[in-house]
Design a protein around this motif. Structure first.
Motif, PDB file in Angstrom:
ATOM      1  N   GLU A  31       0.874  -1.167   0.000  1.00 42.95           N
ATOM      2  CA  GLU A  31       0.000   0.000   0.000  1.00 42.95           C
ATOM      3  C   GLU A  31       0.915   1.221   0.000  1.00 42.95           C
ATOM      4  N   ILE A  32       0.795   2.067  -1.000  1.00 38.17           N
ATOM      5  CA  ILE A  32       1.582   3.288  -1.072  1.00 38.17           C
ATOM      6  C   ILE A  32       0.810   4.359  -0.297  1.00 38.17           C
ATOM      7  N   VAL A  33       1.471   4.969   0.670  1.00 32.90           N
ATOM      8  CA  VAL A  33       0.834   5.984   1.511  1.00 32.90           C
ATOM      9  C   VAL A  33       1.631   7.279   1.372  1.00 32.90           C
ATOM     10  N   VAL A  35       1.943  10.978   2.565  1.00 30.46           N
ATOM     11  CA  VAL A  35       1.576  11.824   3.690  1.00 30.46           C
ATOM     12  C   VAL A  35       1.982  13.260   3.378  1.00 30.46           C
ATOM     13  N   THR A  40      -2.643  11.641   5.745  1.00 34.07           N
ATOM     14  CA  THR A  40      -2.574  10.866   4.513  1.00 34.07           C
ATOM     15  C   THR A  40      -3.258  11.648   3.401  1.00 34.07           C
ATOM     16  N   SER A  43      -3.669   7.095  -0.595  1.00 35.93           N
ATOM     17  CA  SER A  43      -3.065   5.764  -0.487  1.00 35.93           C
ATOM     18  C   SER A  43      -3.695   4.888  -1.550  1.00 35.93           C
ATOM     19  N   TYR A  44      -2.890   3.952  -2.044  1.00 31.17           N
ATOM     20  CA  TYR A  44      -3.365   3.083  -3.119  1.00 31.17           C
ATOM     21  C   TYR A  44      -2.514   1.824  -3.158  1.00 31.17           C
ATOM     22  N   GLU A 120       3.137  -1.439   4.066  1.00 27.01           N
ATOM     23  CA  GLU A 120       2.951  -0.083   3.568  1.00 27.01           C
ATOM     24  C   GLU A 120       4.292   0.545   3.231  1.00 27.01           C
ATOM     25  N   ILE A 122       5.656   4.232   2.954  1.00 27.54           N
ATOM     26  CA  ILE A 122       5.202   5.547   3.398  1.00 27.54           C
ATOM     27  C   ILE A 122       6.232   6.599   2.999  1.00 27.54           C
TER      28      ILE A 122
END
Length: 184
Positions: A31-33, A35, A40, A43-44, A120, A122
């Motif tokens: 999951e690409i987050v 910020v 956030t 996210s996808y 994730e 991030i």
């Protein structure tokens, strides 16, 4: 080996060629987050293509709900992003292709170095961006006004300097022939 040594290469007293471990096989998804200002922004899910411990490569379809027309490029349904993130660099480089696989160009985000934890990836967006068209004719520094307004230069001068240096580095790479060597 000294001149008086009787050791020969490959003998038990001489180390042989160093074994370089292969990076672990990767598969699955992350999951690409993204910020921004502590929240956030987006996210996808993305397909994990590679992770060598320093650079993480993923592929994902355009995550927006609608067409995003920047004037110099349009991101739209069907576009595919191959995204490169570093744990030791202050940017991410995203290769953008249309639904037929035709290269549109590279969109680069200036971010703090990426972290990966619990499925994730991030990154913290620091407002600065860069665009390089597929043919290299257009290289644009973006959102410098947003960066100045963010106050990062006051609240975290070291991060602001790192962000500005990262943008300068990406612009130099973009103008000197592209990102091929960086992304190889």
């Amino acid at each position: 080996m000294s001149a008086n040594s009787s050791e020969t290469p490959g003998s038990p007293d001489t180390p042989g060629p160093r074994e370089i471990p292969e990076p672990p096989e990767v598969s699955g998804s992350l999951e690409i987050v993204l910020v921004k200002y502590g929240r956030t922004k987006i996210s996808y899910p993305a397909e994990l293509l590679a992770d060598d411990g320093t650079r993480v490569t993923v592929r994902a379809p355009w995550a927006g709900d609608a067409v995003r027309d920047f004037g110099f490029v349009r991101f739209e349904q069907g576009d595919v992003f191959t995204e490169y993130y570093w744990r030791d660099r202050w940017y991410a480089v995203k290769e953008v292709r249309d639904a037929e696989g035709v290269l549109k160009g590279w969109y680069c985000d200036i971010t703090r170095p990426a972290t990966v934890s619990g499925g994730e990836l991030i990154v913290e967006d620091l407002d600065l961006d860069l665009w390089r068209s597929a043919d290299g004719a257009t290289v644009l520094r973006l959102d410098e006004d947003e960066f100045a307004a963010s106050g990062l230069a006051t609240t975290d001068p070291a991060a602001a300097t790192a962000a500005e240096n990262a943008l300068d580095e990406l612009e130099r790479l973009a103008r000197e022939g592209g990102f091929e060597a960086l992304l190889a």
